[in-house]
Design a protein around this motif. Structure first.
Motif, short mmCIF file in Angstrom:
data_model
loop_
_atom_site.label_atom_id
_atom_site.label_comp_id
_atom_site.label_asym_id
_atom_site.label_seq_id
_atom_site.Cartn_x
_atom_site.Cartn_y
_atom_site.Cartn_z
N LEU A 170 0.83 -1.21 0.00
CA LEU A 170 0.00 0.00 0.00
C LEU A 170 0.86 1.26 0.00
O LEU A 170 0.50 2.25 -0.64
N ASP A 171 1.99 1.21 0.70
CA ASP A 171 2.91 2.36 0.67
C ASP A 171 3.43 2.61 -0.73
O ASP A 171 3.50 3.76 -1.19
N LEU A 172 3.81 1.55 -1.44
CA LEU A 172 4.28 1.70 -2.81
C LEU A 172 3.17 2.26 -3.69
O LEU A 172 3.39 3.19 -4.47
N ALA A 173 1.98 1.69 -3.60
CA ALA A 173 0.86 2.13 -4.44
C ALA A 173 0.58 3.62 -4.23
O ALA A 173 0.25 4.33 -5.17
N ALA A 174 0.74 4.09 -3.00
CA ALA A 174 0.49 5.50 -2.70
C ALA A 174 1.48 6.44 -3.37
O ALA A 174 1.21 7.62 -3.54
N THR A 175 2.65 5.92 -3.77
CA THR A 175 3.66 6.76 -4.42
C THR A 175 3.42 6.89 -5.93
O THR A 175 4.06 7.73 -6.57
N LEU A 176 2.54 6.09 -6.48
CA LEU A 176 2.29 6.13 -7.92
C LEU A 176 1.44 7.35 -8.27
O LEU A 176 0.47 7.65 -7.57
N ILE A 189 -8.56 -1.25 -1.49
CA ILE A 189 -8.35 -1.20 -2.93
C ILE A 189 -7.51 0.02 -3.24
O ILE A 189 -7.66 1.07 -2.62
N PHE A 190 -6.57 -0.13 -4.16
CA PHE A 190 -5.84 1.04 -4.63
C PHE A 190 -6.18 1.25 -6.09
O PHE A 190 -6.41 0.30 -6.85
N THR A 191 -6.29 2.52 -6.47
CA THR A 191 -6.84 2.88 -7.76
C THR A 191 -5.98 3.92 -8.48
O THR A 191 -5.17 4.61 -7.86
N PHE A 192 -6.21 4.04 -9.77
CA PHE A 192 -5.70 5.14 -10.57
C PHE A 192 -6.91 5.87 -11.10
O PHE A 192 -7.73 5.28 -11.81
N ARG A 193 -7.05 7.14 -10.71
CA ARG A 193 -8.21 7.95 -11.11
C ARG A 193 -9.52 7.20 -10.89
O ARG A 193 -10.43 7.24 -11.71
N GLY A 194 -9.61 6.51 -9.78
CA GLY A 194 -10.83 5.80 -9.41
C GLY A 194 -10.99 4.42 -10.00
O GLY A 194 -11.91 3.70 -9.62
N ARG A 195 -10.11 4.01 -10.91
CA ARG A 195 -10.20 2.68 -11.51
C ARG A 195 -9.27 1.73 -10.76
O ARG A 195 -8.09 2.00 -10.59
N GLY A 196 -9.81 0.60 -10.33
CA GLY A 196 -9.06 -0.35 -9.53
C GLY A 196 -7.85 -0.92 -10.25
O GLY A 196 -7.94 -1.29 -11.42
N ILE A 197 -6.73 -0.97 -9.52
CA ILE A 197 -5.54 -1.62 -10.06
C ILE A 197 -5.03 -2.71 -9.12
O ILE A 197 -4.22 -3.53 -9.50
N GLY A 198 -5.49 -2.71 -7.87
CA GLY A 198 -5.06 -3.75 -6.94
C GLY A 198 -5.84 -3.70 -5.65
O GLY A 198 -6.45 -2.69 -5.29
N ILE A 199 -5.81 -4.82 -4.95
CA ILE A 199 -6.50 -4.97 -3.67
C ILE A 199 -5.56 -5.73 -2.73
O ILE A 199 -4.92 -6.70 -3.13
N VAL A 200 -5.51 -5.27 -1.48
CA VAL A 200 -4.85 -6.03 -0.43
C VAL A 200 -5.96 -6.52 0.49
O VAL A 200 -6.79 -5.74 0.95
N THR A 201 -6.00 -7.83 0.72
CA THR A 201 -7.07 -8.40 1.53
C THR A 201 -6.98 -7.92 2.98
O THR A 201 -5.91 -7.54 3.46
N GLY A 202 -8.12 -7.94 3.65
CA GLY A 202 -8.20 -7.45 5.02
C GLY A 202 -7.26 -8.15 5.98
O GLY A 202 -6.77 -7.54 6.94
N ASP A 203 -6.99 -9.42 5.74
CA ASP A 203 -6.06 -10.14 6.62
C ASP A 203 -4.60 -9.93 6.24
O ASP A 203 -3.70 -10.44 6.92
N GLY A 204 -4.35 -9.18 5.15
CA GLY A 204 -2.98 -8.87 4.74
C GLY A 204 -2.22 -10.03 4.13
O GLY A 204 -1.01 -9.94 3.92
N ARG A 205 -2.93 -11.08 3.79
CA ARG A 205 -2.24 -12.27 3.26
C ARG A 205 -2.16 -12.32 1.74
O ARG A 205 -1.34 -13.06 1.19
N GLU A 206 -3.01 -11.54 1.07
CA GLU A 206 -3.05 -11.63 -0.39
C GLU A 206 -3.10 -10.26 -1.04
O GLU A 206 -3.69 -9.32 -0.53
N LEU A 207 -2.49 -10.22 -2.21
CA LEU A 207 -2.56 -9.10 -3.12
C LEU A 207 -3.32 -9.60 -4.34
O LEU A 207 -3.03 -10.68 -4.85
N ILE A 208 -4.29 -8.84 -4.77
CA ILE A 208 -5.00 -9.15 -6.01
C ILE A 208 -4.72 -7.97 -6.93
O ILE A 208 -4.97 -6.83 -6.57
#
Length: 118
Positions: free
Chosen positions: A9-15, A29-48
């Motif tokens: 999430l720290d990396l995604a925030a720098t984009l 969820i992290f997005t570019f101009r509101g469009r999803g590019i990735g998700i980190v699950t609530g338990d922190g075990r997976e990146l989608i």
């Protein structure tokens, strides 16, 4: 070898022009101009993360214990990544590539020009 979800999430925030918000089931969820590019699950075990279908298939075929199919839409194939099994640099590159797939070419070029080489 494992990567921390907070580091993703720290990396995604720098984009450029990226943001994040709460998503389903305590995930982020992290997005570019509101469009999803990735998700980190609530338990922190997976990146989608957004990928091309070819890249997703290559990842899944190379290491099905780490990568699996998640969702497909058009030319994109989202890939699920088990964070305890992936190399941090690989995870970071997947996030950056997801951003590149969504951002305009001009912005990608400016970002790449500002990144250190090697």
């Amino acid at each position: 070898m494992a990567v921390d979800a907070a580091a993703i999430l720290d990396l995604a925030a720098t984009l450029p022009e990226s943001s994040e918000r709460d998503y389903l089931e305590d995930s982020t969820i992290f997005t570019f101009r509101g469009r999803g590019i990735g998700i980190v699950t609530g338990d922190g075990r997976e990146l989608i993360v957004k990928s091309t279908r070819l890249e997703r298939d290559a990842l899944v075929n190379s290491d099905p214990e780490t990568y699996s199919e998640w969702w497909t839409s058009g030319r994109y194939g989202w890939v699920r990544v088990r964070l305890e099994r992936v190399d941090p640099e690989e995870a970071f590159e997947l996030v950056i590539e997801a951003w590149r797939l969504t951002a305009p070419k001009r912005l990608v070029r400016e970002y790449d020009e500002g990144r250190p080489v090697g």
